[in-house]
Design a protein around this motif. Sequence first.
Motif, PDB file in Angstrom:
ATOM      1  N   ASP A 103       3.394   0.041   7.712  1.00  0.00           N
ATOM      2  CA  ASP A 103       3.976  -0.320   6.425  1.00  0.00           C
ATOM      3  C   ASP A 103       3.588  -1.764   6.105  1.00  0.00           C
ATOM      4  OD1 ASP A 103       5.521  -0.875   4.199  1.00  0.00           O
ATOM      5  OD2 ASP A 103       7.264   0.240   4.924  1.00  0.00           O
ATOM      6  N   VAL A 104       2.503  -1.905   5.345  1.00  0.00           N
ATOM      7  CA  VAL A 104       1.990  -3.238   5.035  1.00  0.00           C
ATOM      8  C   VAL A 104       2.963  -4.005   4.145  1.00  0.00           C
ATOM      9  CG1 VAL A 104       0.118  -4.511   3.922  1.00  0.00           C
ATOM     10  CG2 VAL A 104      -0.397  -2.505   5.334  1.00  0.00           C
ATOM     11  N   ALA A 105       3.577  -3.322   3.174  1.00  0.00           N
ATOM     12  CA  ALA A 105       4.540  -3.979   2.287  1.00  0.00           C
ATOM     13  C   ALA A 105       5.710  -4.546   3.074  1.00  0.00           C
ATOM     14  CB  ALA A 105       5.030  -2.997   1.221  1.00  0.00           C
ATOM     15  N   ALA A 106       6.182  -3.804   4.069  1.00  0.00           N
ATOM     16  CA  ALA A 106       7.290  -4.273   4.903  1.00  0.00           C
ATOM     17  C   ALA A 106       6.863  -5.483   5.731  1.00  0.00           C
ATOM     18  CB  ALA A 106       7.772  -3.154   5.819  1.00  0.00           C
ATOM     19  N   PHE A 107       5.599  -5.506   6.150  1.00  0.00           N
ATOM     20  CA  PHE A 107       5.092  -6.649   6.915  1.00  0.00           C
ATOM     21  C   PHE A 107       5.140  -7.922   6.080  1.00  0.00           C
ATOM     22  CE2 PHE A 107       1.166  -9.210   7.579  1.00  0.00           C
ATOM     23  CZ  PHE A 107       1.541  -9.844   8.744  1.00  0.00           C
ATOM     24  N   TYR A 108       4.627  -7.861   4.846  1.00  0.00           N
ATOM     25  CA  TYR A 108       4.650  -9.051   3.995  1.00  0.00           C
ATOM     26  C   TYR A 108       6.075  -9.433   3.604  1.00  0.00           C
ATOM     27  CZ  TYR A 108      -0.425  -9.219   3.614  1.00  0.00           C
ATOM     28  OH  TYR A 108      -1.764  -9.340   3.903  1.00  0.00           O
ATOM     29  N   GLN A 109       6.953  -8.441   3.483  1.00  0.00           N
ATOM     30  CA  GLN A 109       8.354  -8.746   3.192  1.00  0.00           C
ATOM     31  C   GLN A 109       8.994  -9.462   4.370  1.00  0.00           C
ATOM     32  OE1 GLN A 109      10.109  -8.342   0.230  1.00  0.00           O
ATOM     33  NE2 GLN A 109      11.546  -9.632   1.378  1.00  0.00           N
ATOM     34  N   SER A 110       8.625  -9.065   5.578  1.00  0.00           N
ATOM     35  CA  SER A 110       9.174  -9.732   6.768  1.00  0.00           C
ATOM     36  C   SER A 110       8.734 -11.184   6.835  1.00  0.00           C
ATOM     37  CB  SER A 110       8.749  -8.983   8.038  1.00  0.00           C
ATOM     38  OG  SER A 110       7.365  -9.132   8.295  1.00  0.00           O
ATOM     39  N   LEU A 111       7.505 -11.450   6.389  1.00  0.00           N
ATOM     40  CA  LEU A 111       7.046 -12.838   6.337  1.00  0.00           C
ATOM     41  C   LEU A 111       7.845 -13.634   5.313  1.00  0.00           C
ATOM     42  CD1 LEU A 111       3.147 -12.436   6.506  1.00  0.00           C
ATOM     43  CD2 LEU A 111       4.712 -12.996   8.362  1.00  0.00           C
ATOM     44  N   ASP A 113      10.854 -13.053   4.381  1.00  0.00           N
ATOM     45  CA  ASP A 113      12.200 -13.251   4.927  1.00  0.00           C
ATOM     46  C   ASP A 113      12.243 -14.447   5.875  1.00  0.00           C
ATOM     47  OD1 ASP A 113      12.993 -11.039   3.498  1.00  0.00           O
ATOM     48  OD2 ASP A 113      12.888  -9.667   5.208  1.00  0.00           O
ATOM     49  N   GLU A 114      11.096 -14.766   6.475  1.00  0.00           N
ATOM     50  CA  GLU A 114      11.017 -15.904   7.393  1.00  0.00           C
ATOM     51  C   GLU A 114      10.580 -17.186   6.686  1.00  0.00           C
ATOM     52  OE1 GLU A 114      11.912 -15.919  10.701  1.00  0.00           O
ATOM     53  OE2 GLU A 114      12.723 -13.962  10.122  1.00  0.00           O
ATOM     54  N   GLY A 115      10.452 -17.120   5.351  1.00  0.00           N
ATOM     55  CA  GLY A 115      10.065 -18.303   4.593  1.00  0.00           C
ATOM     56  C   GLY A 115       8.573 -18.521   4.464  1.00  0.00           C
ATOM     57  N   ILE A 116       7.775 -17.496   4.771  1.00  0.00           N
ATOM     58  CA  ILE A 116       6.321 -17.582   4.637  1.00  0.00           C
ATOM     59  C   ILE A 116       5.929 -16.693   3.466  1.00  0.00           C
ATOM     60  CG2 ILE A 116       4.101 -17.272   5.791  1.00  0.00           C
ATOM     61  CD1 ILE A 116       5.629 -17.377   8.450  1.00  0.00           C
ATOM     62  N   TYR A 117       5.603 -17.313   2.338  1.00  0.00           N
ATOM     63  CA  TYR A 117       5.404 -16.561   1.102  1.00  0.00           C
ATOM     64  C   TYR A 117       3.912 -16.431   0.771  1.00  0.00           C
ATOM     65  CZ  TYR A 117      10.346 -17.746   0.689  1.00  0.00           C
ATOM     66  OH  TYR A 117      11.689 -17.919   0.931  1.00  0.00           O
ATOM     67  N   TYR A 118       3.492 -15.203   0.639  1.00  0.00           N
ATOM     68  CA  TYR A 118       2.129 -14.903   0.210  1.00  0.00           C
ATOM     69  C   TYR A 118       2.201 -14.231  -1.158  1.00  0.00           C
ATOM     70  CZ  TYR A 118       0.167 -15.855   4.834  1.00  0.00           C
ATOM     71  OH  TYR A 118      -0.236 -16.458   5.999  1.00  0.00           O
ATOM     72  N   GLY A 119       1.550 -14.849  -2.148  1.00  0.00           N
ATOM     73  CA  GLY A 119       1.489 -14.232  -3.465  1.00  0.00           C
ATOM     74  C   GLY A 119       0.588 -13.015  -3.441  1.00  0.00           C
ATOM     75  N   PRO A 120       0.587 -12.230  -4.515  1.00  0.00           N
ATOM     76  CA  PRO A 120      -0.209 -10.996  -4.557  1.00  0.00           C
ATOM     77  C   PRO A 120      -1.691 -11.209  -4.229  1.00  0.00           C
ATOM     78  CG  PRO A 120       1.291 -11.097  -6.426  1.00  0.00           C
ATOM     79  CD  PRO A 120       1.388 -12.426  -5.734  1.00  0.00           C
ATOM     80  N   SER A 121      -2.252 -12.329  -4.671  1.00  0.00           N
ATOM     81  CA  SER A 121      -3.676 -12.572  -4.430  1.00  0.00           C
ATOM     82  C   SER A 121      -3.992 -12.845  -2.964  1.00  0.00           C
ATOM     83  CB  SER A 121      -4.161 -13.758  -5.274  1.00  0.00           C
ATOM     84  OG  SER A 121      -4.032 -13.492  -6.658  1.00  0.00           O
ATOM     85  N   PHE A 122      -2.965 -13.169  -2.183  1.00  0.00           N
ATOM     86  CA  PHE A 122      -3.174 -13.508  -0.777  1.00  0.00           C
ATOM     87  C   PHE A 122      -2.650 -12.439   0.175  1.00  0.00           C
ATOM     88  CE2 PHE A 122      -3.202 -17.451  -3.152  1.00  0.00           C
ATOM     89  CZ  PHE A 122      -4.314 -18.093  -2.645  1.00  0.00           C
ATOM     90  N   GLN A 123      -2.153 -11.340  -0.372  1.00  0.00           N
ATOM     91  CA  GLN A 123      -1.739 -10.205   0.457  1.00  0.00           C
ATOM     92  C   GLN A 123      -2.933  -9.257   0.577  1.00  0.00           C
ATOM     93  OE1 GLN A 123       1.984  -8.457  -0.842  1.00  0.00           O
ATOM     94  NE2 GLN A 123       2.911 -10.462  -1.236  1.00  0.00           N
ATOM     95  N   GLY A 124      -3.872  -9.664   1.414  1.00  0.00           N
ATOM     96  CA  GLY A 124      -5.152  -8.970   1.456  1.00  0.00           C
ATOM     97  C   GLY A 124      -5.187  -7.692   2.268  1.00  0.00           C
ATOM     98  N   VAL A 125      -4.224  -7.469   3.145  1.00  0.00           N
ATOM     99  CA  VAL A 125      -4.211  -6.229   3.929  1.00  0.00           C
ATOM    100  C   VAL A 125      -3.705  -5.112   3.018  1.00  0.00           C
ATOM    101  CG1 VAL A 125      -3.340  -5.044   5.963  1.00  0.00           C
ATOM    102  CG2 VAL A 125      -3.754  -7.508   6.042  1.00  0.00           C
ATOM    103  N   LYS A 126      -4.550  -4.143   2.754  1.00  0.00           N
ATOM    104  CA  LYS A 126      -4.198  -3.062   1.834  1.00  0.00           C
ATOM    105  C   LYS A 126      -3.756  -1.799   2.559  1.00  0.00           C
ATOM    106  CE  LYS A 126      -5.169  -5.738  -1.529  1.00  0.00           C
ATOM    107  NZ  LYS A 126      -4.051  -6.386  -2.240  1.00  0.00           N
TER     108      LYS A 126
END
Length: 204
Positions: A103-111, A113-126
């Motif tokens: 679940d890639v979306a859950a992975f970026y959400q977990s980041l 939640d830890e204060g590490i924010y990646y905007g859409p352009s930087f969420q490269g794992v599809k």
Amino acid sequence: FIELMLAVMAHDSGYSNKTSGLCLEDICFQCALTLDAQQDNQQGVDLQLIRSTENSAEKIVIYSELEQGDWQQHAEAKIASKSFATQQQINIEAYKSKGAMLDVAAFYQSLSDEGIYYGPSFQGVKEAYSMEQGVLARIEISSDINDYISHPALLDSCLHTVGLMILNQNVSLKSTMLPVSVERLQLRESLGQELWVWLSSEDS
């Protein structure tokens, strides 16, 4: 930093040597480069790349200028020329069918939640698939890559697969990790906007 180093090498020699292409070894990141809002929008940061020879080995060092006129070292690497030992080929569809989709979306959400924010352009794992031998992931970015050898957002997203593997192996691990070194990076040509990454669990 890696893209800057590769650009220096490509400017000097291009991809004339298809046997080794562009090769960097012992890449070390000593200090992150941070930008405040004023620097990002107006002034920018002055960088200096020095290519030199030390003990018969060529190296590239990157510095940034500090306010008082001093220079801060950020990264360095050795310029190497080595043949590709193997050309590993992976049957993408076969690996996908054997692996469990992560679940890639859950992975970026977990980041986030830890204060590490990646905007859409930087969420490269599809998409990513986990199996006993490792993790297979498709990386894609939407940024303009015409002038890049290895777009920073693409390389950064490749490193996200390490976080995916760790999260998949131990969901209780909650810590921020930053890359501090790379043993070798070797390219025959520009990476483009999309690629597949294979991360072996034996090497991690």
